[in-house]
Design a protein around this motif. Structure first.
Motif, PDB file in Angstrom:
ATOM      1  N   GLY A 136       0.800  -1.212   0.000  1.00  0.00           N
ATOM      2  CA  GLY A 136       0.000   0.000   0.000  1.00  0.00           C
ATOM      3  C   GLY A 136       0.832   1.262   0.000  1.00  0.00           C
ATOM      4  O   GLY A 136       0.462   2.261  -0.636  1.00  0.00           O
ATOM      5  N   ASP A 137       1.959   1.264   0.707  1.00  0.00           N
ATOM      6  CA  ASP A 137       2.792   2.459   0.760  1.00  0.00           C
ATOM      7  C   ASP A 137       3.351   2.802  -0.614  1.00  0.00           C
ATOM      8  O   ASP A 137       3.369   3.970  -1.014  1.00  0.00           O
ATOM      9  CB  ASP A 137       3.940   2.250   1.753  1.00  0.00           C
ATOM     10  N   VAL A 138       3.787   1.789  -1.357  1.00  0.00           N
ATOM     11  CA  VAL A 138       4.322   2.027  -2.700  1.00  0.00           C
ATOM     12  C   VAL A 138       3.221   2.534  -3.627  1.00  0.00           C
ATOM     13  O   VAL A 138       3.420   3.475  -4.413  1.00  0.00           O
ATOM     14  CB  VAL A 138       4.963   0.738  -3.257  1.00  0.00           C
ATOM     15  N   ARG A 139       2.042   1.917  -3.545  1.00  0.00           N
ATOM     16  CA  ARG A 139       0.933   2.349  -4.401  1.00  0.00           C
ATOM     17  C   ARG A 139       0.535   3.794  -4.104  1.00  0.00           C
ATOM     18  O   ARG A 139       0.248   4.568  -5.029  1.00  0.00           O
ATOM     19  CB  ARG A 139      -0.256   1.406  -4.220  1.00  0.00           C
ATOM     20  N   ALA A 140       0.527   4.158  -2.823  1.00  0.00           N
ATOM     21  CA  ALA A 140       0.168   5.528  -2.467  1.00  0.00           C
ATOM     22  C   ALA A 140       1.189   6.520  -3.001  1.00  0.00           C
ATOM     23  O   ALA A 140       0.825   7.583  -3.537  1.00  0.00           O
ATOM     24  CB  ALA A 140       0.033   5.650  -0.950  1.00  0.00           C
ATOM     25  N   GLN A 141       2.477   6.197  -2.866  1.00  0.00           N
ATOM     26  CA  GLN A 141       3.505   7.115  -3.354  1.00  0.00           C
ATOM     27  C   GLN A 141       3.464   7.255  -4.879  1.00  0.00           C
ATOM     28  O   GLN A 141       3.703   8.334  -5.421  1.00  0.00           O
ATOM     29  CB  GLN A 141       4.891   6.636  -2.900  1.00  0.00           C
ATOM     30  N   ARG A 142       3.142   6.179  -5.562  1.00  0.00           N
ATOM     31  CA  ARG A 142       3.015   6.269  -7.019  1.00  0.00           C
ATOM     32  C   ARG A 142       1.836   7.145  -7.422  1.00  0.00           C
ATOM     33  O   ARG A 142       1.912   7.889  -8.401  1.00  0.00           O
ATOM     34  CB  ARG A 142       2.862   4.863  -7.611  1.00  0.00           C
ATOM     35  N   LEU A 143       0.749   7.048  -6.676  1.00  0.00           N
ATOM     36  CA  LEU A 143      -0.418   7.864  -7.018  1.00  0.00           C
ATOM     37  C   LEU A 143      -0.137   9.339  -6.794  1.00  0.00           C
ATOM     38  O   LEU A 143      -0.436  10.169  -7.670  1.00  0.00           O
ATOM     39  CB  LEU A 143      -1.618   7.422  -6.171  1.00  0.00           C
ATOM     40  N   VAL A 144       0.432   9.699  -5.648  1.00  0.00           N
ATOM     41  CA  VAL A 144       0.635  11.120  -5.354  1.00  0.00           C
ATOM     42  C   VAL A 144       1.719  11.725  -6.235  1.00  0.00           C
ATOM     43  O   VAL A 144       1.763  12.950  -6.405  1.00  0.00           O
ATOM     44  CB  VAL A 144       0.984  11.316  -3.865  1.00  0.00           C
ATOM     45  N   ALA A 145       2.586  10.881  -6.809  1.00  0.00           N
ATOM     46  CA  ALA A 145       3.621  11.393  -7.702  1.00  0.00           C
ATOM     47  C   ALA A 145       3.124  11.573  -9.128  1.00  0.00           C
ATOM     48  O   ALA A 145       3.863  12.081  -9.988  1.00  0.00           O
ATOM     49  CB  ALA A 145       4.825  10.453  -7.694  1.00  0.00           C
ATOM     50  N   THR A 146       1.882  11.185  -9.406  1.00  0.00           N
ATOM     51  CA  THR A 146       1.337  11.269 -10.756  1.00  0.00           C
ATOM     52  C   THR A 146       1.034  12.716 -11.112  1.00  0.00           C
ATOM     53  O   THR A 146       0.380  13.439 -10.346  1.00  0.00           O
ATOM     54  CB  THR A 146       0.046  10.433 -10.855  1.00  0.00           C
ATOM     55  N   GLU A 147       1.491  13.133 -12.255  1.00  0.00           N
ATOM     56  CA  GLU A 147       1.185  14.470 -12.755  1.00  0.00           C
ATOM     57  C   GLU A 147      -0.109  14.433 -13.558  1.00  0.00           C
ATOM     58  O   GLU A 147      -0.420  13.445 -14.210  1.00  0.00           O
ATOM     59  CB  GLU A 147       2.330  14.987 -13.628  1.00  0.00           C
ATOM     60  N   GLY A 148      -0.844  15.527 -13.526  1.00  0.00           N
ATOM     61  CA  GLY A 148      -2.099  15.581 -14.248  1.00  0.00           C
ATOM     62  C   GLY A 148      -3.247  15.011 -13.423  1.00  0.00           C
ATOM     63  O   GLY A 148      -3.070  14.564 -12.282  1.00  0.00           O
ATOM     64  N   PRO A 149      -4.443  14.985 -14.000  1.00  0.00           N
ATOM     65  CA  PRO A 149      -5.617  14.514 -13.261  1.00  0.00           C
ATOM     66  C   PRO A 149      -5.585  13.009 -13.009  1.00  0.00           C
ATOM     67  O   PRO A 149      -5.006  12.238 -13.778  1.00  0.00           O
ATOM     68  CB  PRO A 149      -6.783  14.898 -14.174  1.00  0.00           C
ATOM     69  N   THR A 150      -6.191  12.607 -11.922  1.00  0.00           N
ATOM     70  CA  THR A 150      -6.332  11.184 -11.588  1.00  0.00           C
ATOM     71  C   THR A 150      -7.794  10.927 -11.241  1.00  0.00           C
ATOM     72  O   THR A 150      -8.471  11.802 -10.681  1.00  0.00           O
ATOM     73  CB  THR A 150      -5.450  10.788 -10.392  1.00  0.00           C
ATOM     74  N   PRO A 151      -8.323   9.742 -11.548  1.00  0.00           N
ATOM     75  CA  PRO A 151      -9.732   9.465 -11.277  1.00  0.00           C
ATOM     76  C   PRO A 151      -9.995   9.238  -9.796  1.00  0.00           C
ATOM     77  O   PRO A 151      -9.110   8.815  -9.044  1.00  0.00           O
ATOM     78  CB  PRO A 151     -10.002   8.195 -12.095  1.00  0.00           C
ATOM     79  N   ILE A 152     -11.219   9.487  -9.382  1.00  0.00           N
ATOM     80  CA  ILE A 152     -11.598   9.327  -7.981  1.00  0.00           C
ATOM     81  C   ILE A 152     -11.552   7.866  -7.576  1.00  0.00           C
ATOM     82  O   ILE A 152     -11.159   7.537  -6.444  1.00  0.00           O
ATOM     83  CB  ILE A 152     -13.003   9.921  -7.753  1.00  0.00           C
ATOM     84  N   PHE A 153     -11.922   6.962  -8.495  1.00  0.00           N
ATOM     85  CA  PHE A 153     -11.993   5.555  -8.105  1.00  0.00           C
ATOM     86  C   PHE A 153     -10.627   5.023  -7.673  1.00  0.00           C
ATOM     87  O   PHE A 153     -10.526   4.125  -6.829  1.00  0.00           O
ATOM     88  CB  PHE A 153     -12.556   4.713  -9.259  1.00  0.00           C
ATOM     89  N   LEU A 154      -9.549   5.574  -8.229  1.00  0.00           N
ATOM     90  CA  LEU A 154      -8.212   5.112  -7.882  1.00  0.00           C
ATOM     91  C   LEU A 154      -7.884   5.470  -6.430  1.00  0.00           C
ATOM     92  O   LEU A 154      -7.312   4.665  -5.683  1.00  0.00           O
ATOM     93  CB  LEU A 154      -7.195   5.732  -8.834  1.00  0.00           C
ATOM     94  N   LEU A 155      -8.256   6.688  -6.013  1.00  0.00           N
ATOM     95  CA  LEU A 155      -8.055   7.095  -4.625  1.00  0.00           C
ATOM     96  C   LEU A 155      -8.886   6.237  -3.682  1.00  0.00           C
ATOM     97  O   LEU A 155      -8.403   5.782  -2.638  1.00  0.00           O
ATOM     98  CB  LEU A 155      -8.420   8.574  -4.472  1.00  0.00           C
ATOM     99  N   MET A 156     -10.143   5.998  -4.044  1.00  0.00           N
ATOM    100  CA  MET A 156     -11.005   5.161  -3.202  1.00  0.00           C
ATOM    101  C   MET A 156     -10.461   3.733  -3.105  1.00  0.00           C
ATOM    102  O   MET A 156     -10.553   3.085  -2.055  1.00  0.00           O
ATOM    103  CB  MET A 156     -12.427   5.138  -3.780  1.00  0.00           C
ATOM    104  N   LEU A 157      -9.896   3.254  -4.199  1.00  0.00           N
ATOM    105  CA  LEU A 157      -9.375   1.892  -4.221  1.00  0.00           C
ATOM    106  C   LEU A 157      -8.192   1.750  -3.264  1.00  0.00           C
ATOM    107  O   LEU A 157      -8.053   0.743  -2.561  1.00  0.00           O
ATOM    108  CB  LEU A 157      -8.966   1.526  -5.644  1.00  0.00           C
ATOM    109  N   LEU A 158      -7.347   2.765  -3.214  1.00  0.00           N
ATOM    110  CA  LEU A 158      -6.185   2.699  -2.338  1.00  0.00           C
ATOM    111  C   LEU A 158      -6.551   2.882  -0.864  1.00  0.00           C
ATOM    112  O   LEU A 158      -5.729   2.585   0.013  1.00  0.00           O
ATOM    113  CB  LEU A 158      -5.163   3.755  -2.742  1.00  0.00           C
TER     114      LEU A 158
END
Length: 864
Positions: A136-158
């Motif tokens: 989970g820690d790696v997945r969270a860091q990859r998400l917050v490092a993403t540039e541009g918009p990200t979908p809501i479902f990805l945040l909810m999934l994590l």
């Protein structure tokens, strides 16, 4: 063509209109784009990510097959289908056939549909990379490092409940990511471009907050204040939210989110819930302060008033509340009485606890009292038959819907909990039964069991404790009662009460079962409690000593029941009885507990990676001063206990990881083992300063590395906004004192100096943690300095001591309240050690410094 049947009068006839309407609904564009699923696509995607073995994949093969075959442009479905396309589905024929049926044209049409909504195939590939992280820690860091918009479902999934995080920075970074990517800025202008698909609606935000609080309270409870600040920012941003552009629902949505989050903030921390309740209160105050700044202020509903009361009940007594409790501690029952002129000037409101004052505000707001409010009142210190002293406690479960009538039992149970001893509890038990004309249920029996099993208060070691501060029972002031009256008021024994409960057809369950099992007098009695609760006899019998149950049998036992049984085994492990030989069948309990934990809580399972209590129980037992794990000398026994301890500690480090409690226990067992070695040494050996433990340097490296790990600062944008200087786990004065003594027995004098420097550098943190202790926090800090002064200071160079004196002088000049102990205080600290370890260690150090052997001419040979 067959048409559906519809009723007209008493007959069933075919209806062309009904068939046309059904066909229209089935072929509607919205129905094709947003079909109704038995399991949501987010849920199915989460199940796929969680399925690590063939058994789990086979269990959910139906949802996997269905979502692999569906033609739909929803982002979670497309993400799941791309995930399945990249996996080996050889052993999953149903999803494999569904994926094989998809043509290149199907994929192209799907990607074109996504492109029309602003998403590209490259972004979907990036989401796959995020979800492929190993934890989970790696997945969270990859998400917050993403540039541009990200979908809501990805945040909810994590943030799903079965995701596991080990670093608090992962959660704080997700909070920052939510603020930046999924909320509208309060400074946004109407011309600022905005992607509505990435902005959280009010309902989505409330789900997000629940999930954040769930993870925060499991990992790092102080971060709940950051969640509250996120909620306050979201509420104030709602007027700028485009979702409300053509709707006049902004204020209503603000009130809904406000009240929902206030209720969510009552969730207790998974570790030390009462001590950490302070952070729940700080988080609620953030929202209350935000509401006061709005025009008009937000409406507080009844559930929010109850949420405030639930948190305030768990708080440590304020100075005013302690004064009231001290005034009425000996009256029976402790109702308000006027003893002097100062009491006459006090109004009833002055004697109310903060929780009761919140109840007054609730009634002033027009909300009537119900049975649950009366239960909270009993704990807060008001109500007919309840003491006027606050009982610090977690709030009872609030029943709703069809089970709302059970709140009367919560009221009954809390009247029992708020008493000071078993006699008062039995009186409340019977008085409420006569008034309500109801038979007791399991919740009422649970509280009565707890009172009967509670330990009596030790007035010497707990002189600062007041009624309501702890589970211990206070003395019964019954000097004026006759023997007949005393016999009439005497409560039943626990077996008598248990037999009465079973005769009513009430099986032990929940907390009552856990408490009965852990406090059983024998393994047989504990297993009988489990069998009485309804577990299969075959499962219960397989748990006994000298048996190795199957994994499936162990997993049929709920985790809390399993932990209670482990606690029973550890409690029954005997203590040393002089030089007596302990029978082998009494020495097996803790080894059996370790074997059961190794079998069930493997690090590759979710429960093995997150469930800590069994590890705490085993290591706490092994760190007991006089526990025996093998016959022989105390030194050999303690070395064996240390070996078992390190084995279990290693398992815990691979699973849920090390926390402050495990660190404290490690320090204690190091001191215990080193002390037993010190007792067995000849005077000449003491003068040689040979390490007291084999491989002492390894233990120094281990304990200092764990200390560094636990005190690693939380680095991130939100750390400065949290209430106190933040570390991964709060180390309070008892932890630091145990660490100081362990270092002293290991001979690590330089590390003792480093600990003093760390405490001075983190003065605010240590001092506030001392204030959060129930009592005597500053006394424990004084003991830390006494230990350093007694064991390390004589061995340090003058330059080092001058540096420490200078640091302490600067701290005092800046307003600090610490100081070095005097010689008299240090000597008193040494002599107050009942086990004699401080005096022996001080003598060993001084003999070594003087280069001579002491006057002792024979080996000490006591078995302790």
């Amino acid at each position: 063509m067959r048409y559906p049947l519809t009723t007209t009068g008493a007959a069933l006839v075919q209806s062309q209109a009904a068939w046309s309407q059904t066909l229209s609904r089935a072929t509607d564009k919205r129905s094709r784009q947003f079909p109704r699923f038995r399991l949501s696509p987010n849920r199915v995607l989460a199940l796929r990510l969680r399925s690590k073995n063939d058994e789990q994949k086979s269990r959910y093969r139906g949802p996997f097959r269905f979502h692999a075959s569906v033609r739909n442009g929803r982002l979670p479905i497309v993400t799941l289908q791309m995930l399945l396309a990249r996996q080996d589905l050889t052993l999953e024929p149903a999803p494999a056939r569904a994926m094989a049926a998809r043509t290149e044209a199907d994929w192209t049409d799907g990607f074109n549909s996504l492109a029309a909504r602003g998403w590209t195939r490259r972004q979907l590939d990036h989401w796959q990379w995020i979800l492929s992280g190993e934890n989970g820690d790696v997945r969270a860091q990859r998400l917050v490092a993403t540039e541009g918009p990200t979908p809501i479902f990805l945040l909810m999934l994590l943030l799903r409940s079965d995701e596991t995080y080990r670093q608090p920075t992962s959660l704080t970074s997700l909070i920052r990511h939510t603020t930046e990517k999924h909320m509208v800025s309060t400074t946004r202008t109407p011309t600022t471009p905005l992607n509505l698909g990435t902005i959280l609606s009010a309902s989505q935000f409330m789900i997000l907050v629940r999930r954040l609080i769930y993870h925060v309270q499991r990992l790092h409870s102080p971060s709940i204040v950051a969640v509250a600040r996120l909620a306050a920012a979201y509420i104030t941003s709602l007027p700028n939210d485009p979702h409300h552009k053509h709707q006049r629902t902004t204020f209503r949505d603000q009130c809904t989110v406000f009240n929902t989050v206030l209720s969510c903030l009552t969730r207790p921390a998974s570790q030390e819930p009462l001590i950490n309740m302070e952070f729940n209160w700080r988080a609620q105050r953030v929202l209350l302060t935000m509401s006061d700044g709005l025009k008009p202020p937000l409406v507080v509903n009844k559930a929010s008033y109850q949420a405030l009361r639930r948190v305030l009940i768990g708080m440590k007594k304020s100075a005013e509340e302690r004064a009231v409790a001290l005034r009425y501690a000996k009256t029976s029952p402790p109702y308000r009485k006027d003893f002097d002129g100062r009491d006459l000037k006090r109004t009833p409101y002055d004697d109310m606890s903060r929780s009761v004052r919140a109840a007054v505000m609730m009634r002033e707001g027009g909300y009537p009292n119900d049975h649950y409010d009366q239960a909270l009142g009993a704990l807060g210190g008001v109500g007919q038959g309840a003491p006027t002293i606050q009982t610090r406690s977690l709030a009872p479960t609030q029943w709703a819907g069809e089970k709302e009538f059970l709140n009367v039992y919560s009221n009954w149970a809390m009247h029992i909990r708020s008493t000071r001893n078993a006699v008062e509890a039995w009186r409340a038990f019977n008085k409420f039964a006569e008034k309500a004309e109801l038979p007791p249920n399991f919740q009422v029996y649970t509280e009565m069991f707890l009172k009967l099993q509670a330990s009596p208060l030790n007035t010497e070691s707990s002189s600062d404790l007041l009624p309501g501060d702890a589970r211990e029972t206070f003395p019964v002031h019954d000097a004026n009662y006759s023997q007949y009256e005393l016999a009439r008021q005497a409560p039943p024994t626990l077996p008598e009460l248990y037999a009465e409960m079973m005769s009513r057809g009430i099986r032990p369950r929940g907390f009552a079962l856990h408490n009965l099992v852990r406090n059983a007098k024998s393994v047989e009695q504990g297993l009988q409690y489990l069998q009485d609760s309804g577990f299969p006899e075959s499962v219960v019998k397989s748990l006994g000593p000298f048996r190795v149950p199957s994994i499936s049998a162990l997993r049929r036992l709920p985790l809390l029941c399993f932990s209670s049984y482990i606690e029973l085994l550890c409690r029954l492990q005997p203590n040393r009885r002089g030089w007596d030989i302990i029978p082998s069948d009494e020495l097996c309990f803790i080894n059996h507990a370790i074997r059961l934990v190794d079998l069930r809580l493997t690090p590759d399972t979710t429960e093995g990676a997150t469930f800590r209590p069994p590890f705490h129980v085993i290591l706490r037992a092994l760190a007991r001063p006089h526990i025996v794990v093998r016959n022989g000398s105390a030194q050999d026994n303690n070395l064996e206990a240390l070996t078992l301890f390190m084995h279990t500690l290693q398992t815990a480090r691979k699973g849920p990881g090390v926390d402050a409690e495990l660190f404290l226990l490690l320090c204690r067992i190091i001191e215990k083992t080193a002390h037993s070695r010190l007792r067995s040494q000849y005077p000449a050996e003491r003068a040689s300063m040979v390490p007291l433990l084999p491989h002492a340097q390894d233990f120094i490296d281990k304990v200092t590395s764990i200390f560094s790990q636990l005190t690693k600062p939380i680095v991130g944008e939100l750390s400065d906004s949290l209430p106190i200087a933040q570390f991964k786990f709060p180390l309070r004065p008892p932890h630091l004192h145990a660490y100081m003594r362990a270092l002293a027995f290991l001979g690590a004098m330089d590390e003792m100096k480093n600990l003093i420097l760390w405490m001075i550098d983190n003065y605010k943190f240590v001092n506030e943690e001392a204030g959060r202790l129930p009592y005597r926090g500053q006394d424990m800090i004084a003991k830390i300095f006494c230990a350093f002064h007694a064991f390390a200071e004589p061995t340090l160079d003058d330059e080092v001591l001058d540096e420490l004196d200078g640091r302490m002088d600067r701290l005092i000049a800046d307003g600090g309240v610490w100081r070095w102990p005097t010689e008299e205080e240090t000597e008193k600290y040494i002599h107050l050690d009942a086990g004699g370890g401080s005096e022996r260690l001080r003598h060993r150090i001084m003999v070594h410094l003087q280069g001579s052997v002491g006057d002792e001419d024979q080996k000490e040979a006591d078995p302790y």
